[in-house]
Motif scaffolding. Structure first.
Motif, mmCIF file in Angstrom:
data_model
loop_
_atom_site.group_PDB
_atom_site.id
_atom_site.type_symbol
_atom_site.label_atom_id
_atom_site.label_comp_id
_atom_site.label_asym_id
_atom_site.label_seq_id
_atom_site.Cartn_x
_atom_site.Cartn_y
_atom_site.Cartn_z
ATOM 1 N N VAL A 14 0.828 -1.201 0.000
ATOM 2 C CA VAL A 14 0.000 0.000 0.000
ATOM 3 C C VAL A 14 0.867 1.258 0.000
ATOM 4 O O VAL A 14 0.718 2.133 -0.854
ATOM 5 N N LEU A 15 1.798 1.358 0.954
ATOM 6 C CA LEU A 15 2.586 2.581 1.090
ATOM 7 C C LEU A 15 3.423 2.869 -0.144
ATOM 8 O O LEU A 15 3.698 4.032 -0.458
ATOM 9 N N HIS A 16 3.825 1.819 -0.856
ATOM 10 C CA HIS A 16 4.644 2.053 -2.050
ATOM 11 C C HIS A 16 3.853 2.736 -3.168
ATOM 12 O O HIS A 16 4.429 3.175 -4.158
ATOM 13 N N ASN A 17 2.530 2.817 -3.015
ATOM 14 C CA ASN A 17 1.702 3.496 -4.006
ATOM 15 C C ASN A 17 1.802 5.013 -3.922
ATOM 16 O O ASN A 17 1.340 5.711 -4.832
ATOM 17 N N TRP A 18 2.368 5.509 -2.830
ATOM 18 C CA TRP A 18 2.267 6.934 -2.537
ATOM 19 C C TRP A 18 3.629 7.566 -2.279
ATOM 20 O O TRP A 18 4.547 6.926 -1.785
ATOM 21 N N SER A 19 3.718 8.858 -2.588
ATOM 22 C CA SER A 19 4.898 9.629 -2.213
ATOM 23 C C SER A 19 4.935 9.737 -0.689
ATOM 24 O O SER A 19 3.946 9.438 0.004
ATOM 25 N N ASP A 20 6.045 10.194 -0.142
ATOM 26 C CA ASP A 20 6.165 10.305 1.309
ATOM 27 C C ASP A 20 5.086 11.212 1.898
ATOM 28 O O ASP A 20 4.466 10.879 2.913
ATOM 29 N N ASN A 21 4.850 12.349 1.273
ATOM 30 C CA ASN A 21 3.852 13.287 1.815
ATOM 31 C C ASN A 21 2.463 12.668 1.832
ATOM 32 O O ASN A 21 1.715 12.808 2.817
ATOM 33 N N GLN A 22 2.102 11.976 0.762
ATOM 34 C CA GLN A 22 0.774 11.354 0.706
ATOM 35 C C GLN A 22 0.674 10.181 1.677
ATOM 36 O O GLN A 22 -0.348 10.006 2.343
ATOM 37 N N ALA A 23 1.722 9.375 1.762
ATOM 38 C CA ALA A 23 1.705 8.232 2.664
ATOM 39 C C ALA A 23 1.622 8.677 4.115
ATOM 40 O O ALA A 23 0.974 8.022 4.946
ATOM 41 N N GLN A 24 2.258 9.800 4.440
ATOM 42 C CA GLN A 24 2.220 10.277 5.820
ATOM 43 C C GLN A 24 0.820 10.717 6.230
ATOM 44 O O GLN A 24 0.442 10.567 7.395
ATOM 45 N N VAL A 25 0.045 11.229 5.290
ATOM 46 C CA VAL A 25 -1.351 11.577 5.598
ATOM 47 C C VAL A 25 -2.105 10.323 6.034
ATOM 48 O O VAL A 25 -2.826 10.318 7.039
ATOM 49 N N MET A 26 -1.953 9.241 5.298
ATOM 50 C CA MET A 26 -2.602 7.978 5.633
ATOM 51 C C MET A 26 -2.128 7.454 6.990
ATOM 52 O O MET A 26 -2.932 7.036 7.830
ATOM 53 N N LEU A 27 -0.828 7.494 7.201
ATOM 54 C CA LEU A 27 -0.271 6.968 8.453
ATOM 55 C C LEU A 27 -0.717 7.782 9.661
ATOM 56 O O LEU A 27 -0.928 7.229 10.748
ATOM 57 N N ARG A 28 -0.870 9.076 9.496
ATOM 58 C CA ARG A 28 -1.346 9.906 10.615
ATOM 59 C C ARG A 28 -2.793 9.590 10.944
ATOM 60 O O ARG A 28 -3.196 9.594 12.114
#
Length: 456
Positions: free
Chosen positions: A333-347
């Motif tokens: 899942v996380l590899h689908n997103w840039s760091d900024n976008q993935a961090q939104v999901m993780l938060r």
């Protein structure tokens, strides 16, 4: 003299590795699967590839053979050939679209002519022969005699498991019930391939437009585009392709890292972005005392209901809210997103987490192509983080033997702006998102790893 010495070392690595494989197969009383025979996933000889001694030998042979070739080749010829390598993926797409593997399976080991392959279509047989000859030159298919082709161990992995007549008459459901490999190959060669040729244009684009958006002339992101009504073929193909990613890995891979059996009765696992849920279904079948909640886009959830209904209907009624998740599972899942976008999901996940919640990430950890300074790494004290590297003169990451990691990385970028991360990259992603990386499990027989994080 140094180059000759290096060649000798590389040749010795191959010899020693072949000796290791021969010893394992001989002690098991099994022959090494033949390149000329169709792939049989139930062949005990195929299962032996998961033996640690065999899998290590395979990596060494592939890495050393590729390095010898690169050392002795004409460098100008190699770089020009590499610039034309896109033809290989295009030819694979043609072969899968025309159900060539299934036609050749029905024909048997003697093979058939290109004219017979395209007998029920309007495709030029001479062109098909040229396409298959290129693939056969790269050991995909066999040209058993001039103009006559048959399957081999590699090409037969594209078999969808249905008759060519059924596939020809019902294109919509052609991947249903297959291993997923053909769907994965088509997805990669089709949408990924068409997007990939725009990489150079995208790199210099001042607006940062992704190759996918340039190729398909759309402003929508890949997943929004995929779920449009006109993509009724691409959407289910993508779902089965994700199932195909699991087919390339050991069937018990999900159990080679985080210990799901330690979770108490009725604890909830939230499968975030889990597609049709083929991985979490595996967990549910082994540990039926756990609750599984699927989270994904609406179309994927509808497909998952049918998939679970067919394979584990009694578990569907156990869907629960996610206010008490024991584990958030993110597989690919996380590899689908840039760091900024993935961090939104993780938060968001961090905000929904209990103090005891675990975040379990199943992804590939990209090694460097150079020697790493483990003592200087911020991740050196994480349990299980250490991973051995290849011995000199091989590249530390085993070179082309692990090339799929880096090909996957660029595929994620051209389609989604995503990235396959180094271990330090995961650390940099998780820490500002409220998660602490505490464990890494490198799965034996696979490039996939389980990363475990806790809330902070």
């Amino acid at each position: 003299m140094q180059s000759i010495s290096t060649l000798r070392r590389l040749a010795s690595i191959i010899t020693d590795s072949v000796d290791s494989m021969e010893r394992v197969y001989a002690s098991s009383g099994m022959p090494l699967p033949s390149l000329d025979e169709p792939f049989n996933q139930h062949d005990p000889g195929e299962a032996l590839r998961q033996d640690p001694e065999v899998s290590n030998a395979v990596k060494n042979i592939m890495a050393a053979a590729a390095q010898i070739s690169a050392t002795v080749c004409d460098p100008m010829r190699l770089v020009v050939d590499t610039s034309r390598a896109f033809h290989l993926s295009s030819c694979l797409l043609v072969a899968s679209n025309l159900d060539v593997v299934e036609i050749l399976r029905e024909a048997g080991p003697k093979g058939v002519t290109a004219e017979d392959i395209v007998a029920h279509s309007h495709v030029n047989p001479n062109l098909i022969a040229r396409i298959l000859r290129l693939l056969a030159t790269h050991h995909i298919f066999r040209e058993v005699s001039p103009g006559v082709f048959a399957n081999n161990r590699i090409s037969s992995t594209l078999d969808k498991g249905k008759s060519s007549s059924v596939l020809n008459s019902n294109r919509a459901d052609r991947f249903i019930g297959s291993s997923g490999i053909a769907a994965l190959v088509e997805q990669s060669a089709d949408i990924g391939g068409k997007s990939g040729v725009y990489l150079a244009d995208s790199v210099v684009n001042p607006d940062g437009v992704l190759p996918f958006n340039l190729a398909y002339r759309t402003e929508e992101d890949f997943f929004a585009w995929l779920h449009q009504a006109e993509n009724s073929y691409n959407t289910p193909r993508f779902g089965v392709a994700m199932q195909g990613t699991a087919a390339t890995e050991p069937s018990d891979l999900i159990f080679r890292g985080f210990d799901w059996g330690l979770l108490p009765q009725n604890e909830t696992i939230v499968d975030v972005g889990g597609g049709i849920g083929h991985v979490s279904l595996t967990i549910a079948k082994k540990y039926p005392h756990l609750r599984i909640v699927m989270q994904d886009l609406a179309r994927s959830i509808e497909l998952s209901k049918g998939y679970w209904g067919d394979n584990f209907p009694e578990h569907i009624s156990k869907q629960m809210p996610i206010k008490d998740a024991a584990v958030f599972l993110l597989r690919y899942v996380l590899h689908n997103w840039s760091d900024n976008q993935a961090q939104v999901m993780l938060r968001h996940l961090r905000a929904a987490a209990l103090p005891t919640t675990r975040l379990v990430i199943l992804e590939k950890i990209v090694p460097f192509a150079s020697v790493e300074d483990s003592e200087a790494s911020r991740t050196k004290d994480i349990a299980g983080a250490f991973r051995p590297s290849a011995k000199y003169p091989l590249l530390p990451n085993w070179g082309p033997a692990t090339a799929d990691l880096y090909l996957y990385d660029l595929t994620m970028h051209v389609l989604l702006g995503g990235v396959e991360r180094t271990l330090e990259g995961f650390w940099d992603l998780l820490e500002p998102s409220g998660w602490k990386l505490v464990e890494v499990h490198h799965c034996a027989g696979s490039q996939l790893s389980h990363l475990v994080a806790i809330p902070v």
